[in-house]
Design an enzyme around this catalytic site. Sequence first.
Site, PDB file in Angstrom:
ATOM      1  N   SER A   1      63.974  86.958  37.100  1.00 34.00           N
ATOM      2  CA  SER A   1      65.001  85.969  37.413  1.00 34.00           C
ATOM      3  C   SER A   1      65.774  85.614  36.157  1.00 34.00           C
ATOM      4  O   SER A   1      65.308  85.811  35.032  1.00 34.00           O
ATOM      5  CB  SER A   1      64.367  84.692  37.985  1.00 34.00           C
ATOM      6  OG  SER A   1      63.589  84.037  36.992  1.00 34.00           O
ATOM      7  N   LYS A   2      66.951  85.055  36.363  1.00 36.51           N
ATOM      8  CA  LYS A   2      67.845  84.717  35.254  1.00 36.51           C
ATOM      9  C   LYS A   2      67.267  83.609  34.391  1.00 36.51           C
ATOM     10  O   LYS A   2      67.664  83.449  33.232  1.00 36.51           O
ATOM     11  CB  LYS A   2      69.210  84.305  35.815  1.00 36.51           C
ATOM     12  CG  LYS A   2      70.322  84.365  34.770  1.00 36.51           C
ATOM     13  CD  LYS A   2      71.670  84.232  35.417  1.00 36.51           C
ATOM     14  CE  LYS A   2      72.783  84.372  34.386  1.00 36.51           C
ATOM     15  NZ  LYS A   2      72.816  85.683  33.743  1.00 36.51           N
ATOM     16  N   ARG A   3      66.310  82.851  34.923  1.00 38.70           N
ATOM     17  CA  ARG A   3      65.720  81.767  34.136  1.00 38.70           C
ATOM     18  C   ARG A   3      64.999  82.298  32.899  1.00 38.70           C
ATOM     19  O   ARG A   3      64.829  81.586  31.921  1.00 38.70           O
ATOM     20  CB  ARG A   3      64.740  80.962  34.999  1.00 38.70           C
ATOM     21  CG  ARG A   3      65.396  80.111  36.074  1.00 38.70           C
ATOM     22  CD  ARG A   3      64.397  79.183  36.719  1.00 38.70           C
ATOM     23  NE  ARG A   3      63.310  79.917  37.348  1.00 38.70           N
ATOM     24  CZ  ARG A   3      63.356  80.410  38.586  1.00 38.70           C
ATOM     25  NH1 ARG A   3      64.461  80.249  39.306  1.00 38.70           N
ATOM     26  NH2 ARG A   3      62.334  81.052  39.108  1.00 38.70           N
ATOM     27  N   GLN A   4      64.536  83.546  32.957  1.00 38.58           N
ATOM     28  CA  GLN A   4      63.774  84.086  31.836  1.00 38.58           C
ATOM     29  C   GLN A   4      64.513  85.194  31.076  1.00 38.58           C
ATOM     30  O   GLN A   4      63.936  85.826  30.197  1.00 38.58           O
ATOM     31  CB  GLN A   4      62.421  84.616  32.328  1.00 38.58           C
ATOM     32  CG  GLN A   4      61.514  83.529  32.883  1.00 38.58           C
ATOM     33  CD  GLN A   4      60.079  83.995  32.995  1.00 38.58           C
ATOM     34  OE1 GLN A   4      59.583  84.709  32.145  1.00 38.58           O
ATOM     35  NE2 GLN A   4      59.408  83.588  34.054  1.00 38.58           N
ATOM     36  N   GLY A   5      65.757  85.419  31.390  1.00 37.93           N
ATOM     37  CA  GLY A   5      66.499  86.444  30.664  1.00 37.93           C
ATOM     38  C   GLY A   5      67.615  87.029  31.497  1.00 37.93           C
ATOM     39  O   GLY A   5      67.890  86.593  32.618  1.00 37.93           O
TER      40      GLY A   5
END
Length: 480
Positions: free
Chosen positions: A251-255
């Site tokens: 997910s975009k939360r981690q990269g």
Amino acid sequence: MVRVRFAPSPTGFVHVGSLRTALYCYLYAQHNGGVNILRIEDTDRTRYVEGAVENMLSTMAWAGITFDEGPVQGGEFGPYVQSERTDIYRSHSNRLIESGNAYPCFCTAERLDMVRKAQQASGQPPMYDRLCRNLTKEETDRRIAAGEPHVIRMRVPIGEIVRFNDMIRGDIEFDSRTIDDQVLMKSDGFPTYHLANIVDDHLMEITHVIRGEEWLSSTPKHVLLYQALSWEPPKFAHLPLLLNADKSKLSKRQGDVAVEDYKDKGYLPQALINFVALMGWNPSATEEIFSIDDLIRDFNLERVNKGGAVFNREKLDWMNSEYIRKMTPTELLPLVKPLIATRNYVVSDDYLLSVIKLMQERVRTLWDFVDFASYFYVAPTDPEHYDEKYKAKHWTPQAKEHLTNLLPQFQALDNWDHDSLEAVVRQYAEANGLGAGKLIHPIRLAVTGKGMGPGLFELLAVIGKAESIKRMDQAIHSLV
């Protein structure tokens, strides 16, 4: 003939998981001499993003994934945009109603929300309670004629086992009691994914459906629709999830998860394709670098793993650096030159080629030719341009004195090349009882401001005599 399709929804950027799906469809079609189709699934108008289709097309072109049929190429099974096929879906929805395999539902969003909350409160899985399932035809006809908003739901048989085979996961069974009476046609006249997907795959003669694992739980609904329409289903292959390092879903939360992020950050398309291809599949226990021709030759669905694949950014960096090393400086020049321009650096092609040659073995991305090697384009004019830790270790009063003494010898050089520069430094070091490092480090700091980079004498030769001497002089007079 093998016919596969990549069927994205235009809801934003292209996720790297979508790139992998598109790639596997392409590889499978190419390996089997089949047809690769692009279909735009844009029936969810609430999530439609303007420009998303154009972005997807440019991303696929950048990645080198081509299609044999689609909105651009055309084909005998078009149109290939679902919003242009609504009459087709409506006719099949009516066919399902007539056969008793679907029914109108008049429940409001408020009632459905109330039912869902009650089910959750009692620990039940949220599903439609089938209130409208047994309405008489007369009742439904009357309410439709009165203009009452409604959807069309599939009538899932109760108490059956739905079976299908997955090319990756083997035989799979679902109890029909766990399958919801899914909405097939929405009140706005557009189909849901489930109906449009089935109708299009059949009419476009798709032989293999290759998609992400998240669609596995929807497959029994699709199998039931194939049965209700008396159609032969295609073969299914559900790809493993892409995971973060902590094994959570990517997910975009981690990269970065958008393909365009990697493009913008200086990754080569062939490196990203190679990397993504091996996220869940690998034709070799020892090799990791594969050309697109290698991938096409070796690709098969049976060797795709069931388990999730971790997105290892360090491995991607390594792979990208390997591809950069395989290219010639002349091939890299048109890729690096536009990046240089964004920093307003003005250098000749010949100069930039010399930088590329020197840095090619040391960079991970195309941007490293610009930012990691910024000292090739601009002098360190302020103390903030000097690495403070490196300076504290190597810039001493003695180092400053030695550089002051060396400067006239550098100025006297007729040949500003590696061998001549090294000879000056080593002769001075020997004459003064010094290790060459006592000179090399402060000279590197003075000229580049950094503690890392290519060999000192190579980079001095590239930067040139006038600029190198100017920077040394500046350091002598400004650094303390």
